[in-house]
Design an enzyme around this catalytic site. Structure first.
Site, PDB file in Angstrom:
ATOM      1  N   ASP A 204     -23.076  42.493 -36.794  1.00 45.03           N
ATOM      2  CA  ASP A 204     -24.107  41.954 -37.697  1.00 45.03           C
ATOM      3  C   ASP A 204     -25.160  43.043 -37.888  1.00 45.03           C
ATOM      4  OD1 ASP A 204     -26.013  40.209 -39.045  1.00 45.03           O
ATOM      5  OD2 ASP A 204     -24.856  38.536 -38.264  1.00 45.03           O
ATOM      6  N   HIS A 226     -23.742  45.268 -40.104  1.00 50.03           N
ATOM      7  CA  HIS A 226     -24.234  45.009 -41.456  1.00 50.03           C
ATOM      8  C   HIS A 226     -25.350  45.954 -41.883  1.00 50.03           C
ATOM      9  CE1 HIS A 226     -22.744  40.528 -41.165  1.00 50.03           C
ATOM     10  NE2 HIS A 226     -21.774  41.409 -41.072  1.00 50.03           N
TER      11      HIS A 226
END
Ligand SMILES: *[C@@H]1O[C@H](CO)[C@@H](O)[C@H](O)[C@H]1NC(C)=O
Ligand SMILES: *[C@@H]1O[C@H](CO)[C@@H](O)[C@H](O)[C@H]1NC(C)=O
Ligand SMILES: *[C@@H]1O[C@H](CO)[C@@H](O)[C@H](O)[C@H]1NC(C)=O
Ligand SMILES: *[C@@H]1O[C@H](CO)[C@@H](O)[C@H](O)[C@H]1NC(C)=O
Length: 369
Positions: A204, A226
């Site tokens: 993430d 991410h």
């Protein structure tokens, strides 16, 4: 000259020692070393120089380190956390002017593989890993954090704190795509924060700044996740201010990740503003979706395609951002601003290898797209 200096030094040392008369009763070697969970509270109440050595933390318990001002904590060997389906955190560290460090070869093991179900926050309840509430010039350095069940390091109500040389490794969560929401560093309600020289391998955000000012992030190596993110306006108590300002990212690499840079504002939250944020010298490689993605259309945690200007993005500088994309849905730049939502940006972005063209809406006129 030399002897005058020496005398001054000795005098200073004596003055420092006598300013802390309790020093001699504290820090009495082995009795300030925690090797079992039952010793935590008595050691914390009597020591300022604490060693945590080979500790097993029982399932469902927080290793809560509420430290006396000026304390030092050193993690040694393997600190392991029992498995239970609860929210955590597994460790909470709070205090002013504290020093927290890892001895060579130490590891904090969250045993993520025993929780990961491919669903992150939406699946079975999992504990967050480390919450930091440090102030006053605190320094946390060299911590090795392994296999977070979900979010790894959350800074909340921190000010004047430095995190340096962290190694956050959740790469085992890539297997069968089971690890999710394993954010590296989340920063909220904090100011005057430095995070530097750290490695994050996760699934993430490498960094997510939610609500903070005066934050410096440099020399971060991010992979698997991410990217370098701002996510602003999520506050559940709407009407609470969500400003992110005076944030500087520099000299970072982002590889094999969904995004390089991701800035999103939530149209169902706020008020707030993103102001004076810069990204400088960011090298990208193996980026699958977006090199730079800026959108003002999140609602209930998802993009809606309908941007709003409730959280304007001003004084944004994205310069020296370069590198390459991979994957068949890749776009170098995606910008979705609301009317009047984005102003006064600096822009120098060179990203190659994208399979699709850029898509920009209502970006400032100098932004090449
Ligand atoms: C006081 O504690 C510090 C840090 O543990 C130590 O370095 C120092 O030698 C101690 N001073 C005295 C006078 O015991
Ligand atoms: C912008 O933020 C940086 C910190 O990243 C700070 O040093 C600088 O003073 C800020 N500029 C303004 C105009 O406030
Ligand atoms: C660009 O993005 C906007 C907003 O999401 C979308 O409506 C539009 O269809 C996109 N254009 C292209 C060519 O993909
Ligand atoms: C534009 O942003 C920069 C960087 O934050 C700031 O120094 C400058 O004052 C801003 N200019 C205007 C016209 O707002």
């Amino acid at each position: 000259m030399f002897s005058v200096k020496l005398v001054t030094l000795i005098a200073a040392a004596l003055a420092a020692a006598s300013a802390f008369p309790t020093n001699e009763t504290l820090d009495v070697g082995a009795s300030c070393t925690i090797t079992s969970f039952g010793q935590v509270s008595s050691v914390l109440s009597s020591c300022t120089n604490i060693v945590i050595s080979g500790l097993s933390v029982p399932a469902g318990k927080t290793l809560e380190l509420t430290l006396k001002s000026g304390s030092t904590v050193t993690f040694q060997g393997k600190t392991v956390f029992g498995v239970a389906h609860w929210g955590g955190p597994l460790i909470q560290i709070s205090g002013s002017k504290i020093t927290v460090k890892g001895a060579s070869g130490h590891v904090l093991d969250g045993q993520g593989a025993q929780y990961w179900d491919g669903k992150g926050d939406l699946g079975a309840t999992k504990p967050k890993f480390l919450r930091i509430k440090a102030t006053g010039g605190s320094v946390l350095s060299g911590l090795h954090i392994l296999n977070c069940p979900r979010q790894c390091v959350s800074l909340n109500r921190c000010d004047h704190v430095t995190l340096d040389g962290f190694n956050i490794d959740v790469s085992a969560g890539d297997k069968n795509k089971l690890g999710h929401n394993t954010d590296g560093f989340d920063i909220s309600s904090s100011h005057d924060v430095v995070i530097s020289n750290s490695v994050v391998k996760n699934q993430d955000d490498c960094v997510a700044v939610n609500k903070a000012h005066y934050v410096t992030l440099s020399k971060l190596q991010c992979s698997g996740g991410h990217g370098l993110s701002l996510s602003v306006g999520m506050s559940k108590t709407s009407k609470e201010d969500n400003t992110v300002s005076d944030v500087h990212f520099s000299d970072c690499t982002v590889s094999n990740s969904d995004n390089g840079i991701h800035i999103k504002t939530h149209s169902d939250g706020g008020p707030g503003v993103i102001n004076n944020v810069s990204y400088e010298n960011i090298k990208l490689s193996g980026i699958a979706n977006y090199g730079v993605n800026i959108e003002q259309d999140y609602e209930k945690g998802k993009p809606t395609g309908i941007p709003k200007a409730n959280i304007p993005i001003t004084g944004l500088s994205i310069t020296g951002v370069s590198g390459s994309m991979t994957g068949k849905n890749s776009k170098a730049v995606f910008i979705l601003c609301a009317d009047g939502g984005c102003r006064n940006w600096s822009w120098d972005v060179k990203i190659s290898g994208a399979h699709e063209g850029n898509n920009c809406t209502k970006q400032p006129s100098n932004v090449e797209c």
